[in-house]
Motif scaffolding. Structure first.
Motif, mmCIF file in Angstrom:
data_model
loop_
_atom_site.group_PDB
_atom_site.id
_atom_site.type_symbol
_atom_site.label_atom_id
_atom_site.label_comp_id
_atom_site.label_asym_id
_atom_site.label_seq_id
_atom_site.Cartn_x
_atom_site.Cartn_y
_atom_site.Cartn_z
ATOM 1 N N ALA A 164 -4.638 -14.297 -4.050
ATOM 2 C CA ALA A 164 -3.942 -13.184 -4.237
ATOM 3 C C ALA A 164 -4.418 -12.170 -4.685
ATOM 4 C CB ALA A 164 -2.451 -13.570 -4.002
ATOM 5 N N ILE A 165 -4.620 -12.296 -5.952
ATOM 6 C CA ILE A 165 -5.325 -11.208 -6.863
ATOM 7 C C ILE A 165 -6.671 -10.951 -6.391
ATOM 8 C CG2 ILE A 165 -5.988 -10.592 -9.321
ATOM 9 C CD1 ILE A 165 -3.567 -12.443 -10.256
ATOM 10 N N GLU A 166 -7.390 -11.730 -5.921
ATOM 11 C CA GLU A 166 -8.805 -11.464 -5.517
ATOM 12 C C GLU A 166 -8.626 -10.429 -4.421
ATOM 13 O OE1 GLU A 166 -12.571 -13.960 -4.283
ATOM 14 O OE2 GLU A 166 -10.775 -14.894 -4.683
ATOM 15 N N LYS A 167 -7.781 -10.807 -3.602
ATOM 16 C CA LYS A 167 -7.443 -9.884 -2.277
ATOM 17 C C LYS A 167 -6.969 -8.593 -2.580
ATOM 18 C CE LYS A 167 -7.857 -10.371 2.014
ATOM 19 N NZ LYS A 167 -8.818 -10.913 2.496
ATOM 20 N N GLY A 168 -5.782 -8.502 -3.838
ATOM 21 C CA GLY A 168 -5.325 -7.264 -4.078
ATOM 22 C C GLY A 168 -6.209 -6.403 -4.822
ATOM 23 N N GLY A 169 -6.716 -7.166 -5.783
ATOM 24 C CA GLY A 169 -7.526 -6.319 -6.809
ATOM 25 C C GLY A 169 -7.041 -6.012 -8.003
ATOM 26 N N ILE A 170 -7.929 -5.672 -8.968
ATOM 27 C CA ILE A 170 -7.402 -5.251 -10.348
ATOM 28 C C ILE A 170 -7.850 -3.868 -10.673
ATOM 29 C CG2 ILE A 170 -7.363 -5.989 -12.740
ATOM 30 C CD1 ILE A 170 -8.309 -8.652 -11.804
ATOM 31 N N TYR A 171 -6.833 -3.142 -10.895
ATOM 32 C CA TYR A 171 -7.035 -1.490 -11.329
ATOM 33 C C TYR A 171 -6.642 -1.303 -12.548
ATOM 34 C CZ TYR A 171 -7.098 -2.168 -6.173
ATOM 35 O OH TYR A 171 -7.364 -2.778 -5.003
ATOM 36 N N TYR A 172 -7.276 -0.318 -13.194
ATOM 37 C CA TYR A 172 -7.101 0.117 -14.543
ATOM 38 C C TYR A 172 -6.841 1.766 -14.701
ATOM 39 C CZ TYR A 172 -9.301 -4.446 -15.687
ATOM 40 O OH TYR A 172 -9.593 -5.642 -15.918
ATOM 41 N N ASP A 173 -6.052 1.855 -15.636
ATOM 42 C CA ASP A 173 -5.787 3.400 -15.811
ATOM 43 C C ASP A 173 -4.969 3.944 -14.658
ATOM 44 O OD1 ASP A 173 -6.780 3.161 -18.466
ATOM 45 O OD2 ASP A 173 -8.793 3.251 -17.564
ATOM 46 N N ILE A 174 -3.953 3.240 -14.168
ATOM 47 C CA ILE A 174 -3.124 4.216 -13.174
ATOM 48 C C ILE A 174 -2.383 5.325 -13.955
ATOM 49 C CG2 ILE A 174 -1.519 3.734 -11.401
ATOM 50 C CD1 ILE A 174 -3.670 2.151 -10.599
ATOM 51 N N PRO A 175 -2.561 6.417 -13.395
ATOM 52 C CA PRO A 175 -1.919 7.497 -13.824
ATOM 53 C C PRO A 175 -0.313 7.490 -13.611
ATOM 54 C CG PRO A 175 -3.280 8.182 -12.108
ATOM 55 C CD PRO A 175 -3.243 6.893 -12.202
ATOM 56 N N GLY A 176 0.403 8.366 -14.185
ATOM 57 C CA GLY A 176 1.844 8.506 -13.701
ATOM 58 C C GLY A 176 2.679 8.517 -14.973
ATOM 59 N N GLU A 177 3.710 9.308 -14.970
ATOM 60 C CA GLU A 177 4.766 9.385 -15.980
ATOM 61 C C GLU A 177 6.100 8.631 -15.367
ATOM 62 O OE1 GLU A 177 4.030 10.827 -18.885
ATOM 63 O OE2 GLU A 177 2.216 11.259 -18.094
ATOM 64 N N THR A 178 6.441 8.836 -14.280
ATOM 65 C CA THR A 178 7.620 8.114 -13.750
ATOM 66 C C THR A 178 7.261 6.865 -12.855
ATOM 67 O OG1 THR A 178 7.795 9.451 -11.816
ATOM 68 C CG2 THR A 178 8.991 10.197 -13.653
ATOM 69 N N VAL A 179 8.373 6.200 -12.399
ATOM 70 C CA VAL A 179 8.181 5.219 -11.611
ATOM 71 C C VAL A 179 7.506 5.498 -10.243
ATOM 72 C CG1 VAL A 179 9.381 3.283 -10.460
ATOM 73 C CG2 VAL A 179 10.221 3.799 -12.767
ATOM 74 N N SER A 180 8.180 6.485 -9.680
ATOM 75 C CA SER A 180 7.719 6.763 -8.441
ATOM 76 C C SER A 180 6.121 7.311 -8.663
ATOM 77 C CB SER A 180 8.434 7.872 -7.850
ATOM 78 O OG SER A 180 8.605 9.067 -8.692
ATOM 79 N N ASP A 181 5.893 8.261 -9.416
ATOM 80 C CA ASP A 181 4.558 8.666 -9.834
ATOM 81 C C ASP A 181 3.435 7.579 -9.897
ATOM 82 O OD1 ASP A 181 5.304 11.146 -9.508
ATOM 83 O OD2 ASP A 181 5.037 11.602 -11.654
ATOM 84 N N VAL A 182 3.932 6.620 -10.547
ATOM 85 C CA VAL A 182 2.930 5.334 -10.921
ATOM 86 C C VAL A 182 2.799 4.507 -9.631
ATOM 87 C CG1 VAL A 182 2.911 3.237 -11.791
ATOM 88 C CG2 VAL A 182 3.401 5.269 -13.319
ATOM 89 N N LEU A 183 3.869 4.400 -9.024
ATOM 90 C CA LEU A 183 3.646 3.582 -7.736
ATOM 91 C C LEU A 183 2.926 4.267 -6.662
ATOM 92 C CD1 LEU A 183 7.170 1.913 -7.165
ATOM 93 C CD2 LEU A 183 5.025 0.735 -7.660
ATOM 94 N N ARG A 184 2.957 5.497 -6.583
ATOM 95 C CA ARG A 184 2.242 6.368 -5.609
ATOM 96 C C ARG A 184 0.710 6.146 -5.988
ATOM 97 N NH1 ARG A 184 5.085 10.744 -5.404
ATOM 98 N NH2 ARG A 184 6.182 10.201 -3.432
ATOM 99 N N SER A 185 0.451 6.372 -7.317
ATOM 100 C CA SER A 185 -0.818 6.232 -7.571
ATOM 101 C C SER A 185 -1.358 4.915 -7.332
ATOM 102 C CB SER A 185 -1.453 6.763 -9.008
ATOM 103 O OG SER A 185 -0.154 6.834 -9.864
ATOM 104 N N ALA A 186 -0.686 4.118 -7.639
ATOM 105 C CA ALA A 186 -1.284 2.574 -7.610
ATOM 106 C C ALA A 186 -1.280 2.124 -6.108
ATOM 107 C CB ALA A 186 -0.119 1.794 -8.073
ATOM 108 N N VAL A 187 -0.421 2.487 -5.194
ATOM 109 C CA VAL A 187 -0.660 2.162 -3.625
ATOM 110 C C VAL A 187 -1.851 2.914 -3.314
ATOM 111 C CG1 VAL A 187 0.371 2.646 -1.473
ATOM 112 C CG2 VAL A 187 1.742 1.853 -3.216
ATOM 113 N N GLU A 188 -2.158 4.221 -3.696
ATOM 114 C CA GLU A 188 -3.330 5.292 -3.322
ATOM 115 C C GLU A 188 -4.599 4.143 -3.564
ATOM 116 O OE1 GLU A 188 -3.760 7.585 -1.597
ATOM 117 O OE2 GLU A 188 -1.683 7.700 -1.245
ATOM 118 N N ARG A 189 -4.511 3.502 -4.804
ATOM 119 C CA ARG A 189 -5.555 2.945 -5.038
ATOM 120 C C ARG A 189 -5.876 1.912 -4.432
ATOM 121 N NH1 ARG A 189 -7.031 4.144 -10.727
ATOM 122 N NH2 ARG A 189 -8.586 2.389 -10.798
#
Lengths: 275, 577, 232
Positions: free
Chosen positions: C76-101
């Motif tokens: 599942a992780i292989e499929k989903g990927g591992i990402y580093y340095d996701i920016p953001g100050e709030t929960v919604s910011d973080v989630l938005r940038s994570a989903v983008e990535r």
């Protein structure tokens, strides 16, 4: 897996039970011991009902029978056995013995051998049990002697495969080595029997399990029976031949029975393998 | 064997199978063959019976003639037990047993053994009838023909029925009675698969007997003027015959139990019973043998003696019959029933006539006839057989209205006192009375091995509760068999419901062994036990499943869920035609 | 047609012993030669219909849906990927940038849908499971009529700076395990596996060190194989 044994409380019966015990122990089967209360019982097989008539020796000293069975089983260190008590009766004196067993031990009187032991005569009752039973019959030797190997008679078109399958099954259960014996009949050579192996998808099994294969001419059948080791369990198939042919030549089973003192395990045409 | 299977193949080509693989046409052909064979058996029995009768008859007037029935019964017992080694019972119950439990398998020796033994018993004067022996023979002929052609159980049962129908039809020259008796008593299933071949067998059995013996009606009679009074009086007669039935049934039982307590060989027992009958016969010769000539006299209305004479004769016949059959003679109950029934009818007529002279306008022969019907129906608790048999053996269709009435009332009344008939009683007691399309039959057909669930992971008894939880995690089941890891023997069961309180207690996880929380005294069932026993236990204890243990090893589980699934399939299969 | 007893029992969805008895009793239009059953499939099919027995002819027989074992964490992780340095100050910011990535959730519409569902879930209750980790996930499978649905996956996102996630232990969150699964069963499976890992000190220490993908995979595969074998 269960093996039916009809016990008689006599020294002969003791030898028979010892053989059953050793067979079951080696093959990881559990003996089911029937101490008859009547001289007859019925086996309702798939397409036949066979009445087995026992002689009076089977009813001898019923008081000590259970005790003796327990002693013999303890002596042979067999613990997974039980008594069989018939639950159904066709008439008040005629119990039914179920046929869901995987082996059946066959005392000589059922085989009707006592009278004709010399002539190598398998009783008609045995023939009928064999003809419709899904389980093989173990014919006892007069005296108990543990077997340490398996000798399979690989001959006859239909019997060969049945016998080998049964032998391989026993080999897997017990780890005992198999030697195979074939009497060449007429123009059938080793090639023919090899073809028979592959036709029955047995070539691989043969290579894995059978340690040695001896072929000798049919004409010297009796002479060559000496090759079969004295401590082997002889496994063979029996197929119903026509009555006329039987009268003329006697079946292979009978010849072997007459000349070999070994334990003999015979599978009939309805032998279904051990589930 | 090869010969028969070749014939079967060849026949199979001529007669096509039905849409669902039914060999109905083939079965009709087999039915005819079996009917002819059993008809021949019936004729053979009849002939040998007459032969025996005339052979023993020449000694009938010696002072020691009372020994004759004893000798006959002893010979018949020796023949059955020592020569044929039959282990014989009454005959008809054995056929029903075999049809219920073993798909109609019968031994080859049964095809002829009873013919010989019963002609010895009856011919020498024993009070018994030829129908049970001939039914046994006919059925065994059918079963063995089916065996030779390797027919399946359903077809074999049909042929067993054919044999019995042909035999009854042949011995009484009564084709409808043969058909009805077979369906009502032997087969118990009114379906076309059975009725058609059985009817054909009835016809061919009766035909063979007519060809060889002529078309005789056994008990011809004068014309009866049956009026409404007769019909009403028949209801009263029914009570009398029912009483006689109950008396006969109980006497048979008592005499059988008594005989069982006498510590002598079977043949001596039979001889003693026969001798007792012979002594009765010294004074009342009418009770000896099958007694058809007595019936004939009564039906014709030419039987002498008063009310009390007939009463004594009836009681003597009941006693003689129970002595013959209960002590080991070989024969059937039909003929004695006919005799007792006609005595009862005659007695009733004479009794009513004494109280209300001229009330009954019809000849007393008609009541003898009605008495027979009442007795047969009551004894077999098979009213149809009684009705058709009497109509056919007497040709007395004009008595049909009172006949029906006396049959149904008699069988109802005797049913109230003796819930299962003479043929069925032992079978019912031992749980062998398995009629097709009943719960008992379906359950008896299913084996424990057929509903066994093997996907149960077993756990060792020294496992820690904590480790067990991981097993539970991986499993889909609520039951876990616990095994002794050293011997491999079954130790007990764990049901999740029972141990739920401990499951979430972390402290217990590493301190409790399964042995401590399992149910060690669980009821188990063996692989070759009856499923109905297992079900009874589950019902009694409210459990939904129970472990199957064979030779102390755990084999699997039986559960009501799987059982219901299989049971339903089986029920549908057995009840759709 | 010829089948072995076991095969025929499979077609009829019943026990071989029962088939054997049916043949013996003549309840089924099948003949037996030792262990081989001979029958006419059309006749048998008709018989099955009349008697309400389920019969699946062998050639038409669809392979029984193999109890598909949900794939392990590593896959599942292989499929989903591992990402580093996701920016953001709030929960919604973080989630938005994570989903983008997240590369395996393709298409604008799917990404929007996923984000919306993730935020919905966070608004219900925080997914912070303690020890600095959160497992954001949609409450119901993400599916779009036109774009279909994303495959089962888990995206591991290390944040550039810890964010207050209102986690159970009130510690700020520094890593997200975003779970996207097509069915509830697979969803639960991934959730239970990651929570199992997070209970282990060694795994928590590993995660805290923001490991390389190789190390993370190695660790996760280890847990997978232990859980699969049932020895853990």
């Amino acid at each position: 897996m269960q093996m039916l044994h009809v016990f008689r409380n006599t020294p002969h019966g003791r030898e028979e039970l010892l053989q059953t015990a050793q067979f079951c122990k080696t093959m990881q089967a559990s003996p089911v011991v029937y101490i008859p209360e009547f001289t007859k019982f019925l086996l309702y097989l798939d397409n036949d009902v066979v009445q087995v008539d026992l002689d009076k020796t089977f009813l001898r000293s019923p008081g000590t029978a259970r005790e003796h069975v327990e002693e013999i089983m303890a002596e042979m260190d067999v613990d997974n056995w039980r008594f069989f008590v018939p639950r159904h009766f066709s008439t008040p004196f005629l119990p039914d013995v179920p046929v869901g067993f995987h082996f059946m031990g066959c005392p000589h009187t059922i085989a009707d051998l006592r009278s004709k032991a010399g002539a190598g005569y398998i009783g008609p009752r045995i023939r009928r049990i064999l003809a419709s039973a899904a389980f093989p019959l173990l014919l006892f030797s007069p005296v108990f002697k543990p077997f340490t190997r398996i000798a399979v008679m690989f001959g006859g078109k239909a019997n060969a495969a049945t016998a080998l399958r049964l032998a391989v099954r026993l080999h897997r259960l017990s780890g005992l080595p198999i030697s195979m014996y074939t009497a060449e009949e007429g123009r059938r050579s080793r090639k023919y029997y090899e073809k028979l192996l592959s036709k029955n998808a047995l070539t691989g099994v043969f290579a894995q399990s059978v340690s040695d294969w001896q072929i000798f001419p049919r004409k010297e059948f009796v002479e060559n029976l000496y090759r079969i080791p004295h401590d082997a369990l002889v496994v063979m198939g029996a197929y119903g031949h026509g009555t006329i042919r039987q009268l003329l030549m006697g079946s292979t089973v009978e010849i072997i029975q007459a000349h070999l003192p070994n334990n003999l395990l015979i599978a009939g045409p309805h032998y279904r393998g051990l589930a | 064997m090869a010969f028969f299977s070749r014939i079967k193949q060849w026949l199979g080509r001529i007669f096509p199978q039905g849409p669902a693989g039914e060999d109905r046409l083939l079965l009709i052909l087999f039915g005819a063959v079996v009917g002819i064979c059993s008809g021949l058996a019936a004729v053979a029995l009849n002939t040998s019976l007459h032969g025996m009768e005339s052979f023993f008859g020449q000694y009938r007037y010696n002072w020691w003639s009372f020994l004759l029935p004893g000798i006959g019964a002893a010979l018949s017992s020796i023949f059955l037990e020592k020569i044929i080694r039959e282990g014989a019972g009454h005959g008809v119950p054995e056929v029903i047993y075999s049809v219920s439990r073993h798909g109609g398998l019968l031994r080859m020796r049964s095809t002829f053994s009873r013919l010989v033994s019963s002609s010895l018993t009856i011919g020498s004067g024993g009070s018994a009838g030829p129908e049970a022996p001939v039914v046994m023979s006919g059925s065994a002929i059918g079963a063995n023909i089916a065996k030779a052609f390797s027919l399946n159980e359903r077809h074999r049962i049909a042929l067993v029925g054919c044999g019995s129908a042909g035999a009854v039809a042949g011995i009484f020259n009564a084709p409808i009675a043969g058909l009805v008796f077979t369906i009502e008593v032997i087969v118990g299933e009114w379906t076309a698969l059975h009725i058609v071949p059985v009817a054909v067998a009835s016809v061919s059995g009766a035909q063979i007997s007519r060809i060889l013996q002529g078309n005789q009606i056994p008990f011809t009679h004068l014309h009866f003027d049956v009026d409404v009074i007769t019909t009403v009086a028949a209801a009263g007669l029914a009570v009398v015959t029912a009483g006689a039935c109950i008396l006969l049934t109980r006497m048979m039982r008592t005499s059988h139990q008594l005989a069982g307590k006498v510590p002598v060989p079977l043949w001596t027992r039979a001889a003693m019973g026969g001798m007792a009958v012979g002594i009765i016969g010294l004074f009342l010769p009418q009770v000896l043998g099958e007694g058809y000539h007595v019936i004939r006299e009564m039906v014709e209305g030419s039987f002498g003696g008063g009310f009390s004479m007939v009463l004594i004769l009836m009681l003597a016949k009941i006693l003689a019959t129970s002595l013959t059959l209960g002590w080991g003679g070989s024969g059937g109950i039909f003929a004695p029933c006919l005799v007792i029934g006609s005595f009862a009818g005659l007695m009733f007529h004479r009794g009513v006539d004494a109280v209300l002279p001229g009330f009954l306008s019809v000849n007393e022969g008609a009541f003898a006839l009605l008495g027979m019907a009442g007795m047969i129906s009551g004894m077999l608790q098979a009213p149809l057989t009684g009705i058709f048999l009497i109509v056919e053996v007497t040709g007395g269709y004009e008595t049909i209205l009172p006949l029906i009435l006396v049959s149904v009332i008699s069988s109802t009344v005797s049913h109230a006192f003796e819930p299962s008939s003479f043929y069925f009683r032992d079978l019912v007691e031992k749980g062998h009375y398995l009629r097709p399309r009943t719960d008992a039959k379906v359950l008896a057909d299913l084996r424990v091995s057929e509903v066994l669930e093997k996907d149960c992971a077993s756990v060792p008894k020294n496992m820690l509760l904590g480790d067990f939880l991981k097993v539970v995690q991986q499993s889909r089941r609520n039951y876990f068999p616990v095994i002794d890891e050293n011997t491999g023997e079954f130790a007990g069961m764990i049901h999740l419901d029972d141990i739920r309180p401990y499951l979430f207690d972390n402290l217990l996880h590493d301190t409790v062994f399964l042995e401590q929380i399992m149910a060690a005294d669980t009821e188990t069932v063996d692989i070759d036990d009856e499923l109905s026993d297992a079900l009874d236990w589950m019902d009694a204890s409210g459990a939904y499943s129970m472990p199957v243990v064979s030779n102390r090893r755990f084999v699997g589980m039986v559960s009501k869920a799987t059982l219901l699934d299989r049971y339903r399939k089986e029920l549908m299969l057995q009840t759709t035609e | 047609m010829q089948l072995s007893l076991e095969e025929l029992a499979g077609c009829l969805d019943t026990h071989p012993d029962i088939v054997l008895r049916w043949i013996r009793q003549g309840r089924i239009p099948v003949k037996r030669r030792q262990d081989i059953c001979v029958f006419n499939p059309e006749v048998l099919e008709k018989w099955a219909a009349v008697n309400h027995v389920s019969f699946t002819p062998p050639e038409k027989k669809t392979r029984p849906l193999l109890e598909e074992k949900p794939s392990g964490l590593a896959r599942a992780i292989e499929k989903g990927g591992i990402y580093y340095d996701i920016p953001g100050e709030t929960v919604s910011d973080v989630l938005r940038s994570a989903v983008e990535r997240m590369e395996s959730v393709a298409g604008r519409r799917l990404k929007d849908l996923l984000l919306e569902k993730l935020l919905d879930r966070e608004n219900m209750m925080s997914t912070g499971i303690g020890s600095g980790a959160a497992v954001p996930h949609p409450r119901s499978p993400v599916r779009h009529e036109a774009d279909g649905q994303p495959e089962e996956q888990m995206a591991v996102c290390f944040l550039s700076s810890p964010v207050d996630w209102q986690a159970v232990d009130n510690k700020p969150v520094f890593v997200l395990f975003i779970i996207v699964a097509p069915t509830a069963r697979e969803h639960l499976h991934l959730l239970s596996r990651i929570s199992y890992c997070m209970r282990d000190n060694a795994f928590r220490d590993l995660i805290a060190g923001r490991p390389d993908p190789e190390d993370l995979f190695a660790a996760v595969s280890g847990y997978d194989s232990r859980l699969d074998a049932g020895t853990a």
